[in-house]
Design a protein around this motif. Sequence first.
Motif, mmCIF file in Angstrom:
data_model
loop_
_atom_site.group_PDB
_atom_site.id
_atom_site.type_symbol
_atom_site.label_atom_id
_atom_site.label_comp_id
_atom_site.label_asym_id
_atom_site.label_seq_id
_atom_site.Cartn_x
_atom_site.Cartn_y
_atom_site.Cartn_z
ATOM 1 N N THR A 122 0.852 -1.184 0.000
ATOM 2 C CA THR A 122 0.000 0.000 0.000
ATOM 3 C C THR A 122 0.887 1.233 0.000
ATOM 4 N N MET A 123 0.321 2.371 -0.348
ATOM 5 C CA MET A 123 1.124 3.595 -0.324
ATOM 6 C C MET A 123 1.536 3.937 1.102
ATOM 7 N N ASP A 124 0.716 3.554 2.059
ATOM 8 C CA ASP A 124 1.067 3.785 3.461
ATOM 9 C C ASP A 124 2.290 2.960 3.844
ATOM 10 N N GLN A 125 2.382 1.731 3.363
ATOM 11 C CA GLN A 125 3.558 0.895 3.642
ATOM 12 C C GLN A 125 4.805 1.454 2.957
ATOM 13 N N VAL A 126 4.615 1.990 1.765
ATOM 14 C CA VAL A 126 5.742 2.624 1.069
ATOM 15 C C VAL A 126 6.252 3.808 1.871
ATOM 16 N N MET A 127 5.327 4.626 2.381
ATOM 17 C CA MET A 127 5.737 5.793 3.174
ATOM 18 C C MET A 127 6.414 5.367 4.470
ATOM 19 N N THR A 128 5.993 4.246 5.029
ATOM 20 C CA THR A 128 6.631 3.741 6.253
ATOM 21 C C THR A 128 8.068 3.309 5.966
ATOM 22 N N LEU A 129 8.253 2.551 4.878
ATOM 23 C CA LEU A 129 9.609 2.145 4.492
ATOM 24 C C LEU A 129 10.466 3.368 4.164
ATOM 25 N N ALA A 130 9.874 4.337 3.452
ATOM 26 C CA ALA A 130 10.605 5.557 3.088
ATOM 27 C C ALA A 130 11.060 6.314 4.332
ATOM 28 N N SER A 131 10.205 6.339 5.364
ATOM 29 C CA SER A 131 10.585 7.052 6.592
ATOM 30 C C SER A 131 11.757 6.368 7.287
ATOM 31 N N MET A 132 11.776 5.037 7.274
ATOM 32 C CA MET A 132 12.892 4.301 7.876
ATOM 33 C C MET A 132 14.173 4.502 7.060
ATOM 34 N N ILE A 133 14.031 4.511 5.738
ATOM 35 C CA ILE A 133 15.184 4.761 4.862
ATOM 36 C C ILE A 133 15.731 6.162 5.109
ATOM 37 N N GLN A 134 14.800 7.144 5.209
ATOM 38 C CA GLN A 134 15.200 8.527 5.453
ATOM 39 C C GLN A 134 15.974 8.643 6.766
ATOM 40 N N ALA A 135 15.506 7.950 7.782
ATOM 41 C CA ALA A 135 16.130 8.047 9.103
ATOM 42 C C ALA A 135 17.468 7.315 9.173
#
Length: 456
Positions: free
Chosen positions: A324-337
């Motif tokens: 889901t796009m929400d899961q993508v945003m969750t992974l992106a936030s972990m990558i960003q951090a």
Amino acid sequence: MCDDQKRDRDERKNTKNQDTLEKSLREYQERKRQEFELNIPGLDDIGNDTSNIFSLDSVLQTELEQAENIESHSGQKILTESKEKQNQHLPLPKGQKKQMKKRARRNKRVFFWTWVAMILLVSFSIAQFFRINFNDMVAVGRESGKVQVQIPRNATGAQVGQILYENGVINKPNFFTLYSKVTKSDNFYQYGIYEVEQNMDYEALINHMQSNLNRLDNETTRIAITEGMSVLQIAQLLEDHGICTVDEILTTANNAEYFDIYAVIKEITNDKERYYLLEGYLFPDSYDFYTGENPIDALSKMLNNYKAKITQEMRDKAASMNLTMDQVMTLASMIQAEAADVNDMYMISSVFHNRLNHVEETGIKTLDSDPTVWYPYHTKEDVPADQAEKFVSRYNTYQLEGIPPGPICNPGMDAIQAALNPRTTDYYYFCHKEGQAYYSKTLEEHNQKLLELGLV
């Protein structure tokens, strides 16, 4: 001779009657003994005492009379009840029946006209109420002129109505309060000083005071929201610049009703598991904020930017990856951090995707991302002292299998693209030292690297 015979005959007759009476009394006494089990003296005690015989005879006669009286009374009672029942079924006289019908019709008419009168009275009262208040709502009879009013932070419709009334703009503050609630205008009034026309109707007044563009004190402050900032950090930044308080931002960021117009927020189903509903969707960028701005408006600016940046192509890409796009945003936030630079983002993305897609082959079920351990705080030092010893994050990916409940920060476009387009690698581990990234394929290699770098 005849007289002697007659006397003998009478004596024998009396003796016979007496014997018969004694026999009857004996039988009576025996029945009483059997029926009531009384301790009655034997018949030998009676002897020839005629007083006892006649006394028993009197008792027998009295009981017989009482029985007859009871039977007579019962029969009379039954007869009386029978007559009463018969009287109940007797038809009413014709005149009486006609009178009762007439009375019933009269009562119905009285009830009907009373009901009509009540309806008319209530309708008239309501009509008068709305006529008087409607005139104020559409500004009929108001004087022309301009007035300056100051709206406080988080003003309600009742507060705004009272301010307008005290400044001579409206005449019916209670009706304005009702109108504000019915039109769902509460919670959207903007803090600041406004100049309003006294002959503006309610709708025009509300619209005027819900736009920062109409403020006389409408100077703005440009604030940069950087990639990777969390809701907590954004809230503190806005408070430091006098835009909103931390509490206002955090409370508003968890109220889904304010943001259900955004599909991505409306689609979130696990909001109870998250610390902050809007985390991940406050797109990093530079924004112009008004002093004392409504927190809904301040957050909506960042949500609108996210909505504009995310394309249908990106949503389709996520769907093709069974995410889901929400899961993508969750992974992106972990990558960003986690990432040291943009290239590192794509490499870390490959590590996360490899772990998610090869659980059976590797037996690795967790993502093991350090920044999730202390979320919603940035580091261990940020955890409040009274929670530090027992704090356990619901997002801890060392304990939680798969993707955590939601994003841990607000990622930028580079991190989002990396989450959607991971590098193709065989890496399952990574670490950093002084901004340099190191990747490993096995746990043994990873542990060796940590020793070499002095990270353990």
